[in-house]
Design an enzyme around this catalytic site. Structure first.
Site, PDB file in Angstrom:
ATOM      1  N   LYS A  66     -15.240  39.571 -32.545  1.00  0.00           N
ATOM      2  CA  LYS A  66     -15.198  40.790 -31.102  1.00  0.00           C
ATOM      3  C   LYS A  66     -13.468  40.652 -30.720  1.00  0.00           C
ATOM      4  O   LYS A  66     -13.203  40.164 -30.919  1.00  0.00           O
ATOM      5  CB  LYS A  66     -16.093  40.640 -30.398  1.00  0.00           C
ATOM      6  CG  LYS A  66     -15.780  42.143 -29.364  1.00  0.00           C
ATOM      7  CD  LYS A  66     -16.749  42.097 -27.957  1.00  0.00           C
ATOM      8  CE  LYS A  66     -15.833  42.785 -26.733  1.00  0.00           C
ATOM      9  NZ  LYS A  66     -17.184  42.643 -25.919  1.00  0.00           N
TER      10      LYS A  66
HETATM   11  C1  5RP Z   1     -13.740  41.136 -22.971  1.00  0.00           C
HETATM   12  C2  5RP Z   1     -15.192  41.090 -22.662  1.00  0.00           C
HETATM   13  C3  5RP Z   1     -15.961  42.070 -21.767  1.00  0.00           C
HETATM   14  O1  5RP Z   1     -16.280  41.370 -21.112  1.00  0.00           O
HETATM   15  C4  5RP Z   1     -16.859  43.560 -22.383  1.00  0.00           C
HETATM   16  O2  5RP Z   1     -17.787  42.178 -23.345  1.00  0.00           O
HETATM   17  C5  5RP Z   1     -15.650  44.250 -22.574  1.00  0.00           C
HETATM   18  O3  5RP Z   1     -16.370  45.541 -22.389  1.00  0.00           O
HETATM   19  P1  5RP Z   1     -15.707  46.699 -22.744  1.00  0.00           P
HETATM   20  O4  5RP Z   1     -14.038  46.465 -22.364  1.00  0.00           O
HETATM   21  O5  5RP Z   1     -15.862  47.660 -23.095  1.00  0.00           O
HETATM   22  O6  5RP Z   1     -16.079  47.137 -21.031  1.00  0.00           O
HETATM   23  O7  5RP Z   1     -15.550  40.613 -23.247  1.00  0.00           O
HETATM   24  O8  5RP Z   1     -13.235  40.065 -23.822  1.00  0.00           O
END
Ligand code: 5RP
Length: 293
Positions: free
Chosen positions: A205
């Site tokens: 991710k």
């Molecule tokens: C940051 C993360 C988060 O906690 C989260 O999943 C991010 O979601 P978004 O940026 O779409 O609000 O993985 O590293």
């Protein structure tokens, strides 16, 4: 180390050459075991090859983020629209009905809160694999901090999680966190995503960036993008569309969904891009219509 003499200077990502297909729809994961493949097939839709993950794991470092003040009210109405619920074990056990039928990606690290001076420092594995299996999770998410003081500890955590995950057939989603001191450049994401994949993460991710197709090409396993801070809906849909067009296999989005004026319509619009080949304009039109329905 590679000899510096005679090396190619320019990098060539061979963007015109598709990655090998090795008997499984998810890139680079054809040689994994049945259980791992079964979990991957719950995370990614085998038909589109893509995934829409709803991220609501913010509370474990930020407390009650805007839009997530009441997890029990914010998340259940969106569950049917996504492939994967990404949250902490505390949030999922307390607020998500076990009958939901959705794949779960558990946020499995603890990290320093937003109050701590350096969020990269003081992180580790926050749960045992017993509990991951008890919750029937399809993946675990491990936060890493490449280029920050907490880099080494977070990579140690990632490696141990990959060992445990391989033992039980649970894929690790390696997350490339970007703290204040880390530049969001293409070079940074090329390095960070590749590093996590080579250390064994099954899915990465990361954030969308310029030349994203190079980041995708150089990463041997599927990439999903994080949403990041709330943008106007049209811009968030454009980011999702560009990422999918550049080869991302999914979107793991939080604030751009649950902080939207119409979270359910936004979820559905992102799903149109992820699974149905909508472009950003078509998805935005869909969003406007669904918001007024
Ligand atoms: C940051 C993360 C988060 O906690 C989260 O999943 C991010 O979601 P978004 O940026 O779409 O609000 O993985 O590293």
């Amino acid at each position: 180390m590679a000899d510096a003499v005679g090396n190619k200077v320019a990098k060539d990502y061979h963007l015109d050459v598709a990655p090998p297909v090795d008997g499984f729809f998810a890139k680079g994961l054809g040689h994994t075991d049945w259980g791992m493949k079964n979990r991957l097939s719950r995370l990614f839709n085998p038909k589109s090859g893509n995934s829409l993950m709803l991220a609501f794991d913010h509370g474990y470092i930020m407390g009650p983020t805007a839009g997530l003040e009441r997890l029990d009210l914010a998340i259940p109405p969106l569950m049917d629209e996504v492939d994967v619920l990404m949250g902490t074990r505390g949030a999922i056990r307390s607020c998500i009905p076990p009958t939901c039928g959705k794949a779960v990606c558990l946020r499995a690290t603890y990290d320093s809160s937003v109050l701590y001076e350096d969020m990269s420092v003081g992180n580790g594995l926050g749960m045992d694999m017993d509990d991951v299996l008890r919750m029937n999770a399809s993946a675990i998410a491990i936060q890493t901090f490449i280029g920050a003081p907490g880099e080494r500890d977070s990579l140690e955590t990632l490696c141990r999680a990959v060992d445990e995950g391989n033992r039980y057939g649970v894929p690790v989603l390696g997350v490339t966190a970007v703290g204040k001191q880390m530049a969001r450049t293409t070079e940074y994401f090329l390095l960070a995503t590749r590093l996590l994949a080579e250390l064994g993460a099954s899915i990465i991710k990361t954030y969308y960036c310029d030349d994203f197709e190079k980041v995708v090409a150089a990463c041997p396993v599927p990439i999903v993008i994080a949403g990041g801070k709330k943008l106007p809906e049209a811009e968030a849909l454009t980011m999702a569309y560009r990422a999918i067009s550049d080869g991302a296999r999914g979107v793991d989005m939080g604030r751009n969904i649950f902080q939207s004026t119409h979270p359910k319509a936004m979820c559905q619009a992102v799903a149109k891009i992820v699974h149905e080949g909508y472009n950003d304009r078509e998805a935005y039109e869909f969003f406007l219509e669904a918001s007024n329905a």
